[in-house]
Design a protein around this motif. Sequence first.
Motif, PDB file in Angstrom:
ATOM      1  N   ALA A 167       0.810  -1.215   0.000  1.00  0.00           N
ATOM      2  CA  ALA A 167       0.000   0.000   0.000  1.00  0.00           C
ATOM      3  C   ALA A 167       0.847   1.271   0.000  1.00  0.00           C
ATOM      4  O   ALA A 167       0.645   2.173  -0.821  1.00  0.00           O
ATOM      5  N   GLN A 168       1.787   1.357   0.931  1.00  0.00           N
ATOM      6  CA  GLN A 168       2.592   2.573   1.024  1.00  0.00           C
ATOM      7  C   GLN A 168       3.441   2.781  -0.224  1.00  0.00           C
ATOM      8  O   GLN A 168       3.585   3.907  -0.724  1.00  0.00           O
ATOM      9  N   GLU A 169       4.000   1.678  -0.747  1.00  0.00           N
ATOM     10  CA  GLU A 169       4.826   1.770  -1.949  1.00  0.00           C
ATOM     11  C   GLU A 169       3.979   2.181  -3.156  1.00  0.00           C
ATOM     12  O   GLU A 169       4.438   2.937  -4.025  1.00  0.00           O
ATOM     13  N   THR A 170       2.748   1.680  -3.208  1.00  0.00           N
ATOM     14  CA  THR A 170       1.839   2.047  -4.293  1.00  0.00           C
ATOM     15  C   THR A 170       1.527   3.533  -4.255  1.00  0.00           C
ATOM     16  O   THR A 170       1.572   4.227  -5.286  1.00  0.00           O
ATOM     17  N   ILE A 171       1.210   4.028  -3.075  1.00  0.00           N
ATOM     18  CA  ILE A 171       0.902   5.450  -2.917  1.00  0.00           C
ATOM     19  C   ILE A 171       2.093   6.319  -3.318  1.00  0.00           C
ATOM     20  O   ILE A 171       1.939   7.363  -3.971  1.00  0.00           O
ATOM     21  N   LYS A 172       3.282   5.884  -2.946  1.00  0.00           N
ATOM     22  CA  LYS A 172       4.493   6.650  -3.279  1.00  0.00           C
ATOM     23  C   LYS A 172       4.649   6.813  -4.787  1.00  0.00           C
ATOM     24  O   LYS A 172       4.926   7.917  -5.291  1.00  0.00           O
ATOM     25  N   ILE A 173       4.463   5.727  -5.521  1.00  0.00           N
ATOM     26  CA  ILE A 173       4.593   5.805  -6.980  1.00  0.00           C
ATOM     27  C   ILE A 173       3.479   6.661  -7.577  1.00  0.00           C
ATOM     28  O   ILE A 173       3.708   7.453  -8.502  1.00  0.00           O
ATOM     29  N   LEU A 174       2.274   6.532  -7.063  1.00  0.00           N
ATOM     30  CA  LEU A 174       1.168   7.337  -7.572  1.00  0.00           C
ATOM     31  C   LEU A 174       1.383   8.818  -7.294  1.00  0.00           C
ATOM     32  O   LEU A 174       1.074   9.670  -8.139  1.00  0.00           O
ATOM     33  N   ASP A 175       1.922   9.144  -6.129  1.00  0.00           N
ATOM     34  CA  ASP A 175       2.208  10.549  -5.820  1.00  0.00           C
ATOM     35  C   ASP A 175       3.209  11.131  -6.824  1.00  0.00           C
ATOM     36  O   ASP A 175       3.069  12.283  -7.264  1.00  0.00           O
ATOM     37  N   GLU A 176       4.210  10.351  -7.177  1.00  0.00           N
ATOM     38  CA  GLU A 176       5.186  10.806  -8.171  1.00  0.00           C
ATOM     39  C   GLU A 176       4.535  10.952  -9.537  1.00  0.00           C
ATOM     40  O   GLU A 176       4.816  11.904 -10.281  1.00  0.00           O
ATOM     41  N   ALA A 177       3.652  10.012  -9.883  1.00  0.00           N
ATOM     42  CA  ALA A 177       2.971  10.071 -11.181  1.00  0.00           C
ATOM     43  C   ALA A 177       2.057  11.293 -11.263  1.00  0.00           C
ATOM     44  O   ALA A 177       1.928  11.921 -12.325  1.00  0.00           O
ATOM     45  N   ILE A 178       1.416  11.646 -10.144  1.00  0.00           N
ATOM     46  CA  ILE A 178       0.517  12.800 -10.127  1.00  0.00           C
ATOM     47  C   ILE A 178       1.288  14.110 -10.307  1.00  0.00           C
ATOM     48  O   ILE A 178       0.761  15.085 -10.852  1.00  0.00           O
ATOM     49  N   LYS A 179       2.546  14.127  -9.878  1.00  0.00           N
ATOM     50  CA  LYS A 179       3.369  15.314 -10.117  1.00  0.00           C
ATOM     51  C   LYS A 179       3.553  15.552 -11.612  1.00  0.00           C
ATOM     52  O   LYS A 179       3.653  16.697 -12.064  1.00  0.00           O
ATOM     53  N   LYS A 180       3.567  14.473 -12.366  1.00  0.00           N
ATOM     54  CA  LYS A 180       3.746  14.557 -13.820  1.00  0.00           C
ATOM     55  C   LYS A 180       2.413  14.728 -14.530  1.00  0.00           C
ATOM     56  O   LYS A 180       2.318  15.441 -15.528  1.00  0.00           O
ATOM     57  N   HIS A 181       1.394  14.047 -14.016  1.00  0.00           N
ATOM     58  CA  HIS A 181       0.060  14.085 -14.627  1.00  0.00           C
ATOM     59  C   HIS A 181      -0.937  14.454 -13.528  1.00  0.00           C
ATOM     60  O   HIS A 181      -1.452  13.575 -12.831  1.00  0.00           O
ATOM     61  N   SER A 182      -1.201  15.735 -13.377  1.00  0.00           N
ATOM     62  CA  SER A 182      -1.983  16.200 -12.231  1.00  0.00           C
ATOM     63  C   SER A 182      -3.413  15.665 -12.220  1.00  0.00           C
ATOM     64  O   SER A 182      -4.039  15.604 -11.151  1.00  0.00           O
ATOM     65  N   LYS A 183      -3.933  15.270 -13.375  1.00  0.00           N
ATOM     66  CA  LYS A 183      -5.311  14.765 -13.453  1.00  0.00           C
ATOM     67  C   LYS A 183      -5.375  13.241 -13.468  1.00  0.00           C
ATOM     68  O   LYS A 183      -6.417  12.667 -13.800  1.00  0.00           O
ATOM     69  N   LEU A 184      -4.281  12.592 -13.109  1.00  0.00           N
ATOM     70  CA  LEU A 184      -4.260  11.131 -13.093  1.00  0.00           C
ATOM     71  C   LEU A 184      -5.401  10.589 -12.239  1.00  0.00           C
ATOM     72  O   LEU A 184      -5.687  11.111 -11.160  1.00  0.00           O
ATOM     73  N   LYS A 185      -6.031   9.535 -12.721  1.00  0.00           N
ATOM     74  CA  LYS A 185      -7.203   8.971 -12.053  1.00  0.00           C
ATOM     75  C   LYS A 185      -7.118   7.458 -12.094  1.00  0.00           C
ATOM     76  O   LYS A 185      -6.354   6.893 -12.889  1.00  0.00           O
ATOM     77  N   GLY A 186      -7.883   6.789 -11.244  1.00  0.00           N
ATOM     78  CA  GLY A 186      -7.808   5.342 -11.270  1.00  0.00           C
ATOM     79  C   GLY A 186      -8.683   4.647 -10.254  1.00  0.00           C
ATOM     80  O   GLY A 186      -9.426   5.280  -9.499  1.00  0.00           O
TER      81      GLY A 186
END
Length: 264
Positions: free
Chosen positions: A139-158
């Motif tokens: 869970a924590q590792e997943t959130i970390k990667i998603l947080d980084e992805a959102i920095k690149k794609h602010s509207k990322l959804k899932g």
Amino acid sequence: MEINFWTDTHAHIHDDEYGRSVDEFISLASDKNVKRIITIGIDYDDSIKALKTAELYDNIYAAVGMHPEYADKYIRDRDFDKFFELASNKKVIAVGETGLDFYYEENPDEKYQNILFQDMADIAGRLDKALVIHSRNAAQETIKILDEAIKKHSKLKGIFHCFDGKECVLDWIKDKNFYISYAGNVTFKNADNLRYALSNTPLDRLLIETDSPYLAPVPVRGKKNMPANVSYTGEYVAEFLNIPYNILMEQLENNLQKLMKGVW
């Protein structure tokens, strides 16, 4: 429009391991007011099958991606563009399933899973399509990667598919463009942790699924699962949350419409 049907947001019907036909799935699902199915790819070849199936039926859509258990087979220079092109198809409404799975020791090394997950999130962000997330013991590792992805794609959804009840994920999604999908295991007698999570999931972030052919809900637990059975999960969730079936159907549809941005 009055909503009087369920959607199975996560199934694997395009290459059923028990030899059942897509036509059979659709007919049985219709009998239970399940009128839409999203069939999910788990590697490149499987994703092609998912897309080909979706192209044959108006009420079936596809997600294309690679499951973390195959992460060591993913080669960025060879595969990124292939998945991007596949995901660009109009019948593909999501990228995945993908994510992180640290449950089994024999699963690919974390570095391979990270690369795959980062790239699938990048494809979803570039195409403005939903990311279907498999997260187990990560869970924590997943959130970390998603947080980084959102920095690149602010509207990322899932969608966090087949949600495992992690409170940190529930807290994280509340101010993000992400949703929680519950499978048939929320109906199991020993699933108090999932029911606790369900009671704390915002209604406007809620979805349901079968993960067919796995995790058949009560009262068909132990049988080979299929999209028709998402109706049992929907009915269980409605009763647990003390919401009329039609109200829950409408809420789930509104959530999907918001996530998929007018695909239907």
